[in-house]
Design a protein around this motif. Structure first.
Motif, PDB file in Angstrom:
ATOM      1  N   ASP A   1      36.877  -3.867  -1.880  1.00 38.40           N
ATOM      2  CA  ASP A   1      37.804  -3.600  -0.586  1.00 38.40           C
ATOM      3  C   ASP A   1      39.198  -4.101  -1.099  1.00 38.40           C
ATOM      4  N   GLY A   2      39.057  -5.418  -2.210  1.00 36.85           N
ATOM      5  CA  GLY A   2      40.940  -5.848  -2.395  1.00 36.85           C
ATOM      6  C   GLY A   2      40.879  -4.233  -3.251  1.00 36.85           C
ATOM      7  N   GLN A   3      40.603  -3.662  -4.204  1.00 37.01           N
ATOM      8  CA  GLN A   3      40.830  -2.587  -5.425  1.00 37.01           C
ATOM      9  C   GLN A   3      41.247  -1.914  -4.634  1.00 37.01           C
ATOM     10  N   THR A   4      40.843  -1.340  -3.146  1.00 32.56           N
ATOM     11  CA  THR A   4      40.574  -0.163  -2.276  1.00 32.56           C
ATOM     12  C   THR A   4      42.277  -0.322  -1.308  1.00 32.56           C
ATOM     13  N   ALA A   5      42.347  -1.608  -0.511  1.00 36.19           N
ATOM     14  CA  ALA A   5      43.929  -2.078  -0.160  1.00 36.19           C
ATOM     15  C   ALA A   5      44.516  -1.769  -1.823  1.00 36.19           C
ATOM     16  N   THR A   6      44.654  -3.119  -2.259  1.00 35.60           N
ATOM     17  CA  THR A   6      45.635  -2.678  -3.152  1.00 35.60           C
ATOM     18  C   THR A   6      45.806  -1.348  -3.053  1.00 35.60           C
ATOM     19  N   ALA A   7      45.094  -0.239  -3.664  1.00 37.61           N
ATOM     20  CA  ALA A   7      45.576   1.460  -3.850  1.00 37.61           C
ATOM     21  C   ALA A   7      46.555   1.483  -3.150  1.00 37.61           C
ATOM     22  N   LEU A   8      46.056   1.595  -1.461  1.00 38.33           N
ATOM     23  CA  LEU A   8      46.326   2.214  -0.634  1.00 38.33           C
ATOM     24  C   LEU A   8      48.063   1.631  -0.488  1.00 38.33           C
TER      25      LEU A   8
ATOM     26  N   LYS B   1      58.304 -11.079 -13.075  1.00 40.32           N
ATOM     27  CA  LYS B   1      58.930  -9.763 -13.309  1.00 40.32           C
ATOM     28  C   LYS B   1      59.775  -9.304 -12.640  1.00 40.32           C
ATOM     29  N   GLY B   2      60.365 -10.544 -11.846  1.00 41.42           N
ATOM     30  CA  GLY B   2      61.656  -9.769 -10.669  1.00 41.42           C
ATOM     31  C   GLY B   2      61.316  -9.473  -9.166  1.00 41.42           C
ATOM     32  N   ILE B   3      60.010  -9.898  -8.570  1.00 41.89           N
ATOM     33  CA  ILE B   3      59.360  -9.778  -7.390  1.00 41.89           C
ATOM     34  C   ILE B   3      59.932 -10.167  -6.761  1.00 41.89           C
ATOM     35  N   GLN B   4      60.516 -10.073  -5.104  1.00 39.26           N
ATOM     36  CA  GLN B   4      61.564 -10.867  -4.574  1.00 39.26           C
ATOM     37  C   GLN B   4      60.806 -10.200  -2.813  1.00 39.26           C
ATOM     38  N   LEU B   5      59.950  -9.352  -2.865  1.00 40.77           N
ATOM     39  CA  LEU B   5      58.627  -9.869  -1.755  1.00 40.77           C
ATOM     40  C   LEU B   5      57.392  -9.819  -2.290  1.00 40.77           C
ATOM     41  N   LEU B   6      56.844  -9.999  -1.708  1.00 43.81           N
ATOM     42  CA  LEU B   6      55.014 -10.574  -2.148  1.00 43.81           C
ATOM     43  C   LEU B   6      54.147 -10.182  -0.937  1.00 43.81           C
ATOM     44  N   ILE B   7      53.018  -9.355  -1.639  1.00 49.06           N
ATOM     45  CA  ILE B   7      52.447  -8.473  -0.253  1.00 49.06           C
ATOM     46  C   ILE B   7      51.417  -8.774  -0.873  1.00 49.06           C
ATOM     47  N   THR B   8      50.020  -9.296   0.124  1.00 49.12           N
ATOM     48  CA  THR B   8      48.819 -10.187  -0.606  1.00 49.12           C
ATOM     49  C   THR B   8      48.315  -8.462   0.432  1.00 49.12           C
ATOM     50  N   CYS B   9      46.956  -8.595  -0.462  1.00 50.42           N
ATOM     51  CA  CYS B   9      45.879  -7.365   0.095  1.00 50.42           C
ATOM     52  C   CYS B   9      44.513  -8.135   0.472  1.00 50.42           C
ATOM     53  N   ASP B  10      43.940  -8.938   1.409  1.00 49.82           N
ATOM     54  CA  ASP B  10      42.611  -9.060   1.316  1.00 49.82           C
ATOM     55  C   ASP B  10      42.406 -10.265   0.899  1.00 49.82           C
ATOM     56  N   THR B  11      43.479 -10.842   0.841  1.00 52.11           N
ATOM     57  CA  THR B  11      43.418 -12.413   0.712  1.00 52.11           C
ATOM     58  C   THR B  11      45.065 -12.905   0.966  1.00 52.11           C
ATOM     59  N   GLY B  12      45.183 -14.165   0.886  1.00 50.38           N
ATOM     60  CA  GLY B  12      46.186 -15.431   0.881  1.00 50.38           C
ATOM     61  C   GLY B  12      45.751 -16.087   2.196  1.00 50.38           C
TER      62      GLY B  12
ATOM     63  N   ALA C   1      39.816  -3.039  16.688  1.00 52.34           N
ATOM     64  CA  ALA C   1      40.944  -3.690  15.446  1.00 52.34           C
ATOM     65  C   ALA C   1      40.398  -4.355  15.023  1.00 52.34           C
ATOM     66  N   ARG C   2      39.022  -4.874  15.375  1.00 51.37           N
ATOM     67  CA  ARG C   2      39.109  -6.600  15.389  1.00 51.37           C
ATOM     68  C   ARG C   2      38.355  -7.011  14.100  1.00 51.37           C
ATOM     69  N   PRO C   3      37.154  -6.350  14.035  1.00 46.04           N
ATOM     70  CA  PRO C   3      36.454  -5.668  13.228  1.00 46.04           C
ATOM     71  C   PRO C   3      37.182  -5.496  11.564  1.00 46.04           C
ATOM     72  N   LEU C   4      38.691  -4.928  11.703  1.00 44.36           N
ATOM     73  CA  LEU C   4      38.548  -4.538  10.312  1.00 44.36           C
ATOM     74  C   LEU C   4      38.117  -5.443   9.130  1.00 44.36           C
ATOM     75  N   CYS C   5      38.372  -5.112   7.869  1.00 45.96           N
ATOM     76  CA  CYS C   5      38.262  -5.087   7.085  1.00 45.96           C
ATOM     77  C   CYS C   5      39.675  -5.195   5.750  1.00 45.96           C
ATOM     78  N   GLY C   6      39.829  -5.794   4.739  1.00 47.64           N
ATOM     79  CA  GLY C   6      41.278  -6.388   4.196  1.00 47.64           C
ATOM     80  C   GLY C   6      41.999  -4.721   4.135  1.00 47.64           C
ATOM     81  N   VAL C   7      40.968  -3.812   3.259  1.00 51.78           N
ATOM     82  CA  VAL C   7      42.172  -2.339   3.458  1.00 51.78           C
ATOM     83  C   VAL C   7      42.113  -1.763   4.869  1.00 51.78           C
ATOM     84  N   GLY C   8      41.484  -2.030   5.367  1.00 47.86           N
ATOM     85  CA  GLY C   8      41.865  -1.932   7.163  1.00 47.86           C
ATOM     86  C   GLY C   8      42.819  -1.761   7.892  1.00 47.86           C
ATOM     87  N   ALA C   9      43.454  -3.733   6.985  1.00 48.01           N
ATOM     88  CA  ALA C   9      44.308  -4.133   7.759  1.00 48.01           C
ATOM     89  C   ALA C   9      45.292  -3.663   7.095  1.00 48.01           C
TER      90      ALA C   9
END
Length: 780
Positions: free
Chosen positions: A91-98, A135-146, A193-201
């Motif tokens: 779930d986390g891998q696919t959410a990140t890749a997406l 690394k100079g990140i200015q905007l952080l987006i979490t996937c399947d966590t946080g 959409a309430r049952p969505l998982c991390g990649v769904g969000a």
């Protein structure tokens, strides 16, 4: 190994509207299953079956979606470096890749990080976050966590970083102080959409970014990732999840990614027939292996890659890692299983909590899942290496929200997170014993309030000749199956095992040839069956169905779920011979005429409860052997029915199906109280269980729960004397907490009785009565 003991719930019958019955004229049970699962009109059924009819919800239904999209578009416009923080499961891998793929397509500068499990564990650890942000990140987006990472989010904000959380794990009472949160649980309870998982969000956010809220254009290119993550994470396949997976499976069957093509090649899988089981048992474990035992960051690029050579090399690497994962998992499971089998006290507990310093943290979740399958209770498996924090995974069963249990004991934990059915956690080794004691107490309380349901819902009763590829194709129209839409469970009765042989590399599985009374045979697979007990005599079998294909030949494949031995009777008992059956369930007047016709045979009428007023007879405990047994009412369950037939040993059964009881808690309590009051006034407060059975037409469990509820409410108290009579006295006190629990238990028990009565009213006699029957014409 002794498997968990299950209660079989017979299918409940509902009269179907003609328009629904007409959908499956040859296989009416399929329409009945749809109706029982809540699809009670064509306006509900057609979008369920055909995704082109379904209308998904808009991504902009999510709170803060418009503002989140504006924030990201501004960051892209200003050339900010956007950091994506993911997770190492599928779930986390696919959410990140997406999100990485979508942001790159929009021209964004993107960096990403997937935690390495062995070093970082779950979630967002501040030292590794600090290194990533540097690394100079200015905007952080979490996937399947946080969603529980309060300290890490606060740390990022202190550094002036804008934080967007996309997650689906259980919400805490207080949310992290991120600028924006995209989380399906912030939607209304019934939202599709309430049952969505991390990649769904992540997909919803991506569709909004791509200005494609109907998921019809460029966002559809990412449905393969959504399908992989949704199925791997065991998200409920209802609402929008089902729609996404239906579309994603079609895409995979026709245009799989380079990575999936290489996995199909190494596993000899034909992509044209790919389904949810292939993803669950073939694709997801391979992608999970790299996250459990290695570094999942390369998986992100491979999930987006079009380079066949790169993907081929990557697949060969994860194949070796997956083999290591399977070997290690088997070793740890056997060790964990031995801990339980060698400790009778542990077997009695409501939750299994096992630990060992040498168990790898990457596979404890798989081991916990296997323990749940065997013992049907929650399991927590913990890796506790010397000098390090202990890390564990929890898996649960329906009725026990394991994340809520962890939350109640958070004082013993360093961190935790998850869903009601699965969670991860960490703690200091010195707190392990205290945590175990506290967790056992918490689960005990939850089980007391709602006892674990060890039920199998039967969807249809069939015979072996009924099972064809054509029938399974009709059933498969209800796919994809999974949580929220379980595969259908079938039952065949009166089977024996004709042949058994081991299956699998180490004989861990088994295949059987089962045979019915007419000599029909069929092959059935039993997974993880190496040392499980098998029936020695005649049995009923619960199983699922799918179509297997070998060398171009398609055939039904039965997969063993549970077996229920049929009670043996003596050789000369008439229940073992042919039983003649007259069925008047649909024609009471004809049945009454038959009863009133003079005959030489000895005849008994079994009649209880409401049926007594229409067709008087004797109660179940007053019956004696007789040639003919008339069953006036509807029995409360199969056990009572089988026992009555065995006691009477008739050669002819006459079925009426009159209503026996209203099966409502209020009505049962009213009847019991009336009988109790009469007994107190006229029988010195003494009453037999048989009197309760005959008057209520209920089974022993419902009556006992009713009496316990009356006592808990402080109305009367009950004791048994040496003769088995109930002695009635005044209650000493009331216990409203116990009364509430008993009332819920009674409600569920009566629902089971009602379901069997409905089933009894319409099922073919051959599936209702154990033994060989001959159905007679009404004129006999």
């Amino acid at each position: 190994m002794t498997p968990a003991s299950f209660k079989w719930l017979e299918p409940e019958y509902h009269p179907l509207p003609d328009e629904i019955a007409a959908l499956y004229p040859e296989y009416p049970f399929v329409a009945e299953v749809l109706y029982r699962r809540g699809y009670t009109s064509l306006t509900k059924i057609l979008p369920f079956l055909h995704e082109e009819v379904y209308s998904p919800a808009s991504p902009f239904d999510f709170p803060q979606m418009a503002e989140t999209v504006g924030c990201i578009r501004q960051a892209i416009l200003e050339k900010f470096l956007i950091g994506i923080w993911g997770d190492f499961d599928v779930d986390g891998q696919t959410a990140t890749a997406l999100l990485v793929g979508v942001l790159r397509s929009l021209g964004a500068k993107v960096e990403y990080h997937v935690p390495v499990r062995a070093k970082e564990s779950h979630g967002i650890t501040i030292p590794y976050l600090d290194s990533f942000l540097s690394k100079g990140i200015q905007l952080l987006i979490t996937c399947d966590t946080g969603i529980t990472a309060h300290d890490a989010i606060a740390f990022a904000k202190q550094k002036g970083i804008t934080v967007i959380i996309t997650d689906h794990h259980t919400l805490a009472d207080t949310l992290p102080d991120a600028q924006f949160i995209i989380h399906p649980h912030l939607l209304p309870e019934a939202h599709p959409a309430r049952p969505l998982c991390g990649v769904g969000a992540a997909f919803e956010l991506s569709a909004a970014l791509l200005d494609d809220p109907t998921f019809s254009h460029q966002s559809a290119d990412f449905l393969e990732l959504v399908t992989l993550g949704t199925i791997a994470d065991l998200a409920a396949l209802t609402g929008d999840n089902r729609y996404f997976v239906q579309r994603g499976l079609k895409h995979i069957r026709t245009k799989p990614s380079a990575l999936l093509q290489e996995i199909f090649s190494i596993t000899n899988t034909d992509s044209r027939g790919i389904d949810e089981e292939d993803i669950s048992f073939s694709i997801a474990p391979r992608l999970n292996a790299i996250g459990r035992l290695g570094d999942a960051n390369p998986a992100v690029e491979m999930l987006l890659s079009n380079n066949a050579d790169e993907c081929r090399l990557f697949v060969s690497q994860i194949e070796a890692m997956n083999a290591k994962r399977k070997f290690t998992t088997d070793q740890v499971f056997q060790a964990a299983y031995a801990q339980v089998e060698n400790n009778p006290e542990l077997q009695k507990k409501s939750v299994l909590i096992l630990s060992h310093p040498e168990w790898p943290g990457g596979i404890v979740g798989i081991v916990a899942s296997r323990l749940v399958d065997v013992y049907h209770k929650p399991a927590l498996v913990i890796s506790s290496p010397d000098g390090e924090p202990a890390r564990g995974s929890a898996r649960s069963v329906e009725g026990v929200d394991i994340t809520a249990c962890l939350a109640e004991n958070h004082d013993w934990l360093i961190g935790f997170g998850g869903h009601p059915m699965a969670a991860g956690f960490s703690l200091l080794p010195e707190n392990l014993d205290s945590f175990r004691t506290a967790m056992e107490y918490t689960v005990d309380k939850m089980v007391l309030a709602a006892p674990l349901a060890e039920n199998i819902q039967i969807d249809a009763i069939v015979t072996l000749p009924d099972i064809t590829t054509e029938m399974i194709e009709q059933v498969d129209q209800l796919a994809p199956f999974g949580p929220g839409n379980p595969p259908l469970t079938f039952v065949c009765r009166n089977l024996t095992i004709a042949q058994k042989s081991p299956l699998g590399k180490n004989g861990e599985h088994a295949q059987f040839f089962i045979m019915d009374e007419c000599g029909n045979r069929m092959r059935v697979i039993r997974w993880q069956a190496g040392s499980l007990e098998i029936p020695e005599n005649t049995f009923d079998l619960a199983f699922s169905l799918r179509i297997s294909e070998f060398k171009g030949v398609r055939a039904p494949q039965l997969e063993w779920i549970d077996a229920r031995p049929i009670k043996e009777t003596s050789k000369d008992s008439s229940i073992c011979s042919i039983i003649e059956v007259l069925d008047f369930r649909a024609n009471f007047d004809a049945g009454l005429q038959w009863i009133n016709t003079p005959r030489e045979e000895n005849m008994l009428i079994w009649s209880e409860g409401l049926a007594q007023k229409i067709l008087p007879g004797k109660g179940r405990n007053q019956l004696i052997p007789s040639d003919v047994l008339v069953i006036a009412g509807t029995p409360p369950d199969r056990k009572v029915l089988d026992q009555v037939i065995e006691n009477v040993s008739p050669h002819k059964l006459v079925l009426f199906g009159l209503p026996s009881s209203e099966d409502e808690p209020k009505e049962l309590i009213k009847t019991l109280l009336g009988m109790i009051q009469f007994s107190v006034n006229h029988k010195n407060g003494q009453i037999e269980m048989a009197d309760f059975e005959n008057a209520t037409a209920q089974n022993l469990r419902c009556i006992q729960l009713g009496l316990e509820l009356i006592q808990a409410r402080g109305l009367y108290a009950f004791t048994k004397n040496a003769s088995g009579q109930y002695l009635i006295s005044s209650a000493i006190h009331e216990d409203m907490k116990a009364a509430g629990i008993l009332q819920d238990q009674l409600f569920h028990a009566l629902n089971e009785v009602h379901a069997f009565r409905m089933y009894y009213q319409r099922v073919e006699p051959g599936n209702l009565i154990n033994g060989v029957i001959k159905l007679l014409d009404k004129d006999n």
